[in-house]
Design an enzyme around this catalytic site. Structure first.
Site, PDB file in Angstrom:
ATOM      1  N   HIS A 188      -3.148 -10.231   7.241  1.00  0.00           N
ATOM      2  CA  HIS A 188      -4.047 -10.255   6.095  1.00  0.00           C
ATOM      3  C   HIS A 188      -3.711  -9.104   5.160  1.00  0.00           C
ATOM      4  O   HIS A 188      -3.450  -7.994   5.611  1.00  0.00           O
ATOM      5  CB  HIS A 188      -5.500 -10.113   6.575  1.00  0.00           C
ATOM      6  CG  HIS A 188      -6.468 -10.031   5.452  1.00  0.00           C
ATOM      7  ND1 HIS A 188      -6.907 -11.137   4.783  1.00  0.00           N
ATOM      8  CD2 HIS A 188      -7.037  -8.975   4.857  1.00  0.00           C
ATOM      9  CE1 HIS A 188      -7.731 -10.768   3.822  1.00  0.00           C
ATOM     10  NE2 HIS A 188      -7.830  -9.453   3.854  1.00  0.00           N
ATOM     11  N   GLU A 215       0.800  -1.218   0.000  1.00  0.00           N
ATOM     12  CA  GLU A 215       0.000   0.000   0.000  1.00  0.00           C
ATOM     13  C   GLU A 215       0.833   1.268   0.000  1.00  0.00           C
ATOM     14  O   GLU A 215       0.460   2.261  -0.603  1.00  0.00           O
ATOM     15  CB  GLU A 215      -0.950   0.022   1.207  1.00  0.00           C
ATOM     16  CG  GLU A 215      -2.000  -1.064   1.170  1.00  0.00           C
ATOM     17  CD  GLU A 215      -1.475  -2.405   1.656  1.00  0.00           C
ATOM     18  OE1 GLU A 215      -0.300  -2.512   2.061  1.00  0.00           O
ATOM     19  OE2 GLU A 215      -2.252  -3.362   1.635  1.00  0.00           O
ATOM     20  N   HIS A 269     -16.008  -7.800  -2.544  1.00  0.00           N
ATOM     21  CA  HIS A 269     -16.296  -6.505  -3.149  1.00  0.00           C
ATOM     22  C   HIS A 269     -17.200  -6.641  -4.370  1.00  0.00           C
ATOM     23  O   HIS A 269     -17.657  -5.644  -4.907  1.00  0.00           O
ATOM     24  CB  HIS A 269     -15.008  -5.780  -3.519  1.00  0.00           C
ATOM     25  CG  HIS A 269     -14.235  -5.353  -2.309  1.00  0.00           C
ATOM     26  ND1 HIS A 269     -14.692  -4.395  -1.433  1.00  0.00           N
ATOM     27  CD2 HIS A 269     -13.064  -5.765  -1.807  1.00  0.00           C
ATOM     28  CE1 HIS A 269     -13.835  -4.230  -0.460  1.00  0.00           C
ATOM     29  NE2 HIS A 269     -12.824  -5.058  -0.660  1.00  0.00           N
ATOM     30  N   CYS A 288      -5.138  -7.350   1.436  1.00  0.00           N
ATOM     31  CA  CYS A 288      -6.180  -7.313   0.402  1.00  0.00           C
ATOM     32  C   CYS A 288      -5.637  -6.787  -0.914  1.00  0.00           C
ATOM     33  O   CYS A 288      -4.789  -5.903  -0.937  1.00  0.00           O
ATOM     34  CB  CYS A 288      -7.301  -6.370   0.832  1.00  0.00           C
ATOM     35  SG  CYS A 288      -8.306  -6.962   2.179  1.00  0.00           S
ATOM     36  N   CYS A 342     -11.337 -10.481   1.715  1.00  0.00           N
ATOM     37  CA  CYS A 342     -11.030  -9.305   2.521  1.00  0.00           C
ATOM     38  C   CYS A 342     -12.154  -9.055   3.521  1.00  0.00           C
ATOM     39  O   CYS A 342     -12.876  -8.076   3.400  1.00  0.00           O
ATOM     40  CB  CYS A 342     -10.827  -8.115   1.600  1.00  0.00           C
ATOM     41  SG  CYS A 342     -10.140  -6.678   2.418  1.00  0.00           S
TER      42      CYS A 342
END
Length: 139
Positions: free
Chosen positions: A51, A15, A104, A53, A136
């Site tokens: 975790h 990220e 999603h 995503c 996620c």
């Protein structure tokens, strides 16, 4: 305090990876050391989960390994278990939970689709190290 499992979400590997490739190695070293420092105070029998995503994981598999988490859960439904193959190619030695449900998407996958993804995951990760997860979290 007796907790047997802790989960640290999003260890900030992809990220906030710097745009300049020359800065990647130093950043990933800092990020993995930070994760390990944050989880260092747990009892030896406490299982550490993390975790991540929706990201490209192939180029950061070594950093994922360096986290030394007992279990990593990753997005895998959209990529059809690509990350499971990448972990296997790297020789990732711990447990992994590649996701089988893209939360999603408004579409709910069938049981057959989830099972097919799990079978693909089993081609790369032995059953005793494979966790079943959504991609996620669940909404």
């Amino acid at each position: 305090n007796g907790t047997s499992v802790i989960q640290v979400d999003e260890p900030a590997l992809r990220e906030t990876l710097p745009l300049r490739a020359a800065e990647h190695a130093a950043y990933l070293e800092w990020a993995t050391e930070s994760f390990r420092l944050a989880t260092a105070g747990v009892r030896p029998d406490t299982q550490i989960h993390t975790h991540m995503c929706y990201a490209e994981f192939g180029d950061i598999v070594q950093a994922i390994d360096d986290l030394d988490a007992d279990v990593i859960s990753l997005e895998a439904a959209r990529s059809h278990m690509q990350v499971a193959r990448e972990l296997a190619a790297h020789g990732y030695p711990r447990e992994a939970g590649p996701g089988v449900y893209d939360i999603h998407s408004p579409r709910i996958p069938s049981t057959e689709e989830a099972a097919a993804l799990l079978r693909k995951g089993l081609e790369a990760i032995p059953a005793e190290r494979l966790w079943v997860n959504p991609d996620c979290g669940l909404k």
